[in-house]
Design an enzyme around this catalytic site. Structure first.
Site, short mmCIF file in Angstrom:
data_model
loop_
_atom_site.label_atom_id
_atom_site.label_comp_id
_atom_site.label_asym_id
_atom_site.label_seq_id
_atom_site.Cartn_x
_atom_site.Cartn_y
_atom_site.Cartn_z
N LYS A 115 2.66 -1.37 9.04
CA LYS A 115 3.97 -0.82 8.42
C LYS A 115 5.37 -1.37 9.45
O LYS A 115 4.74 -0.92 10.62
CB LYS A 115 4.33 1.02 7.68
CG LYS A 115 4.99 1.49 7.78
CD LYS A 115 6.10 1.95 9.30
CE LYS A 115 7.25 2.60 8.70
NZ LYS A 115 7.67 2.76 9.95
N SER A 116 6.54 -1.34 8.29
CA SER A 116 7.61 -1.35 9.33
C SER A 116 8.83 -1.53 9.15
O SER A 116 8.67 -2.63 7.60
CB SER A 116 7.81 -3.31 10.06
OG SER A 116 8.66 -3.12 10.92
N ARG B 149 9.91 -7.04 12.56
CA ARG B 149 8.13 -6.88 13.24
C ARG B 149 7.54 -8.01 12.04
O ARG B 149 6.44 -7.30 12.04
CB ARG B 149 8.77 -5.46 13.51
CG ARG B 149 8.83 -4.94 15.16
CD ARG B 149 9.09 -3.87 14.79
NE ARG B 149 8.86 -3.45 15.82
CZ ARG B 149 9.78 -2.34 16.81
NH1 ARG B 149 9.19 -1.13 15.53
NH2 ARG B 149 9.48 -1.49 17.60
N ASP C 136 0.86 -1.06 -0.09
CA ASP C 136 -0.43 -0.10 -0.33
C ASP C 136 1.17 1.16 0.02
O ASP C 136 2.04 1.42 0.50
CB ASP C 136 -0.70 0.37 0.58
CG ASP C 136 -1.91 1.39 1.37
OD1 ASP C 136 -3.24 1.00 0.97
OD2 ASP C 136 -1.66 1.86 2.14
N ASN D 43 4.55 -8.98 12.33
CA ASN D 43 3.27 -8.75 11.58
C ASN D 43 2.75 -10.40 10.23
O ASN D 43 1.98 -9.87 9.73
CB ASN D 43 3.58 -7.26 11.43
CG ASN D 43 3.56 -6.74 12.03
OD1 ASN D 43 3.87 -6.89 13.87
ND2 ASN D 43 4.00 -5.63 12.19
N HIS E 139 -7.42 9.84 -2.09
CA HIS E 139 -6.45 9.94 -0.67
C HIS E 139 -7.61 10.26 0.39
O HIS E 139 -7.60 9.96 1.38
CB HIS E 139 -5.45 10.49 -0.54
CG HIS E 139 -4.32 9.82 -0.10
ND1 HIS E 139 -3.03 9.61 0.01
CD2 HIS E 139 -4.53 9.29 1.44
CE1 HIS E 139 -2.40 9.43 0.89
NE2 HIS E 139 -3.19 9.16 2.10
N LYS F 205 -2.68 5.87 -4.63
CA LYS F 205 -3.65 7.01 -3.95
C LYS F 205 -3.67 7.85 -4.37
O LYS F 205 -2.20 8.66 -5.01
CB LYS F 205 -3.35 6.84 -2.75
CG LYS F 205 -3.32 6.03 -1.60
CD LYS F 205 -3.36 5.72 -0.43
CE LYS F 205 -3.43 4.37 0.43
NZ LYS F 205 -2.23 4.67 0.73
N TYR G 7 3.46 9.64 -0.21
CA TYR G 7 4.29 9.08 0.83
C TYR G 7 5.78 9.06 -0.37
O TYR G 7 6.24 9.08 0.19
CB TYR G 7 4.31 8.24 0.43
CG TYR G 7 2.84 7.45 1.63
CD1 TYR G 7 1.91 8.10 2.03
CD2 TYR G 7 2.28 5.60 1.46
CE1 TYR G 7 0.93 7.73 2.59
CE2 TYR G 7 1.12 5.28 1.74
CZ TYR G 7 -0.01 6.12 2.33
OH TYR G 7 -0.90 6.47 2.95
N1 NAP Z 1 -4.93 6.41 3.82
C1 NAP Z 1 -4.01 7.07 4.80
O1 NAP Z 1 -4.95 8.23 5.08
C2 NAP Z 1 -3.81 6.31 5.86
C3 NAP Z 1 -3.00 7.32 6.22
C4 NAP Z 1 -1.67 6.69 7.14
C5 NAP Z 1 -1.63 5.05 6.80
N2 NAP Z 1 -2.15 4.99 5.88
C6 NAP Z 1 -1.64 3.56 5.40
O2 NAP Z 1 -1.61 1.91 6.22
C7 NAP Z 1 -0.38 1.71 6.31
C8 NAP Z 1 0.16 1.24 8.32
O3 NAP Z 1 -0.01 2.68 9.06
P1 NAP Z 1 0.68 3.33 10.09
O4 NAP Z 1 1.92 3.74 9.09
O5 NAP Z 1 0.62 5.12 10.21
O6 NAP Z 1 0.85 2.54 11.34
P2 NAP Z 1 0.85 1.05 11.66
O7 NAP Z 1 0.81 0.25 10.82
O8 NAP Z 1 -0.18 1.42 13.20
O9 NAP Z 1 2.46 1.32 12.85
C9 NAP Z 1 3.65 1.45 11.95
C10 NAP Z 1 4.47 2.43 13.22
O10 NAP Z 1 4.65 0.76 14.40
C11 NAP Z 1 5.51 0.08 14.81
N3 NAP Z 1 6.08 -1.20 14.19
C12 NAP Z 1 5.44 -2.39 13.35
N4 NAP Z 1 4.91 -3.39 14.12
C13 NAP Z 1 5.58 -3.34 15.00
C14 NAP Z 1 5.61 -4.46 15.71
N5 NAP Z 1 4.93 -6.08 15.73
N6 NAP Z 1 5.81 -4.11 16.78
C15 NAP Z 1 5.97 -2.95 17.69
N7 NAP Z 1 6.16 -1.62 16.49
C16 NAP Z 1 6.34 -2.11 15.45
C17 NAP Z 1 7.06 0.81 13.09
O11 NAP Z 1 8.22 0.87 13.45
P3 NAP Z 1 8.91 0.76 12.65
O12 NAP Z 1 8.94 0.76 11.15
O13 NAP Z 1 10.71 1.27 12.80
O14 NAP Z 1 9.40 -1.37 12.57
C18 NAP Z 1 5.91 1.96 13.41
O15 NAP Z 1 6.21 3.10 13.97
C19 NAP Z 1 0.52 3.13 6.34
O16 NAP Z 1 1.90 2.25 6.30
C20 NAP Z 1 0.12 3.25 5.22
O17 NAP Z 1 0.24 2.30 4.13
C21 NAP Z 1 -3.19 4.92 5.23
#
Ligand code: NAP
Length: 282
Positions: free
Chosen positions: A233-234, A239, A46, A243, A109, A76, A51
């Site tokens: 995301k990681s 991780r 995604d 995940n 988006h 997006k 981005y």
């Molecule tokens: N449409 C929209 O408006 C929108 C907005 C936000 C996000 N998104 C999409 O959703 C995806 C995911 O959301 P997100 O990136 O905001 O947040 P997320 O996936 O909820 O969290 C990512 C964060 O958590 C950490 N993490 C990941 N796995 C972990 C684990 N097993 N244990 C502990 N910490 C962990 C990562 O650290 P590290 O990377 O340092 O490991 C990173 O800091 C995005 O990448 C994007 O594709 C879309």
């Protein structure tokens, strides 16, 4: 077993329920992260024009040696490109950055109801063109509230296949999810672990301890059992593996309910409110 289930979208296409998100991964780190994720087994990525890393996502997929058809790619539309002419140019640029002749899924988006005279309808009709010409296999929206979805239903002929919205234990976003369920719009849950915020919650850590899993696995499994699509995301390979390990255990209904009860409504929101968000990249 780690077989990722697919969800059939309202247009008949299938999407892997678990993917890999690349928001906030620096372009210079993106190809490596996506390559590692593909190595772990992820087959759904995604990304978004905003981005800034579509190019590196495409590079990593091409260099993996995987067949293009075996990786589901979402991008997006930029908030700066909602007018039809701009949207057409932006979509061409997305394909060119990715280096592909199609995306599996293309989303608006943000609805940006306070900009463009509140007109996200003509933007949606422009995405319908990309769908008709086959360059976007499926089209959907992101951050749409119920009233935005109702307006698309009233004024256009295509129902978005997904609505990608903020969902995690502190913001369960039930009303929008439930509208989606009733109208065959799959929910994609963004920030599924609230960027780590929910992982120290005692309810979650206690369940994790009891079932012998990590807090992140418990939360991601909760999303999957609710039927939502997730792409954590990681940049950390351990991780990424953690995940991905979600398909050899199950949460009972009491644990599912206990996690849902953590909902804080608007106080749990980590991102901007879709009714007000008006960021346009310069
Ligand atoms: N449409 C929209 O408006 C929108 C907005 C936000 C996000 N998104 C999409 O959703 C995806 C995911 O959301 P997100 O990136 O905001 O947040 P997320 O996936 O909820 O969290 C990512 C964060 O958590 C950490 N993490 C990941 N796995 C972990 C684990 N097993 N244990 C502990 N910490 C962990 C990562 O650290 P590290 O990377 O340092 O490991 C990173 O800091 C995005 O990448 C994007 O594709 C879309």
């Amino acid at each position: 077993m780690n077989a990722v289930p697919s969800i059939t979208l309202n247009d008949g296409n299938a999407i892997p329920q678990l993917g890999f998100g690349v928001f906030q991964i620096e372009p210079k780190d993106t190809a490596k992260a996506v390559s590692e994720a593909l190595e772990v087994g992820y087959r759904h990525v995604d990304t978004a024009e905003m981005y800034g890393n579509e190019k590196q996502v495409g590079e990593a997929i091409r260099s993996s040696g995987l067949d293009r058809r075996d990786v589901f790619v979402t991008s997006k539309l930029s908030n700066g490109a909602h007018e039809p002419g701009d949207a057409r140019r932006a979509f061409d640029a997305t394909l060119s950055e990715l280096g592909f002749d199609y995306v599996d899924l293309f989303l608006i988006h943000w609805p940006l109801p306070t900009l463009y005279d509140g007109d996200y309808v003509s933007t949606w009709k422009t995405l319908e063109e990309f769908n008709s010409d086959g360059r976007a296999r499926s089209i959907g929206v992101s951050n749409f509230q119920i009233e935005h979805l109702e307006r698309l239903a009233a004024e256009t002929g295509t129902v978005p296949v997904v609505n990608q919205i903020e969902v995690h234990p502190y913001l369960t976003n039930e009303a929008v999810r439930s509208y989606g369920r009733e109208h065959r719009i799959a929910t994609e849950a963004w920030s599924p672990i609230a960027q780590g915020w929910v992982l120290e919650d005692p309810t979650i850590t206690q369940i994790a301890e009891r079932v012998g899993r990590t807090p992140a696995q418990v939360v991601l499994r909760w999303h999957l059992q609710r039927g939502d699509i997730v792409f954590p995301k990681s940049v950390t390979p351990s991780r990424m593996k953690e995940n991905f390990g979600l398909f050899d255990f199950e949460l009972g209904s009491e644990d599912m309910d206990a996690i849902a009860a953590l909902d804080r409504g608007e106080d749990g929101r980590t991102g901007p409110h879709p009714d007000k968000f008006d960021y346009v990249p310069s």
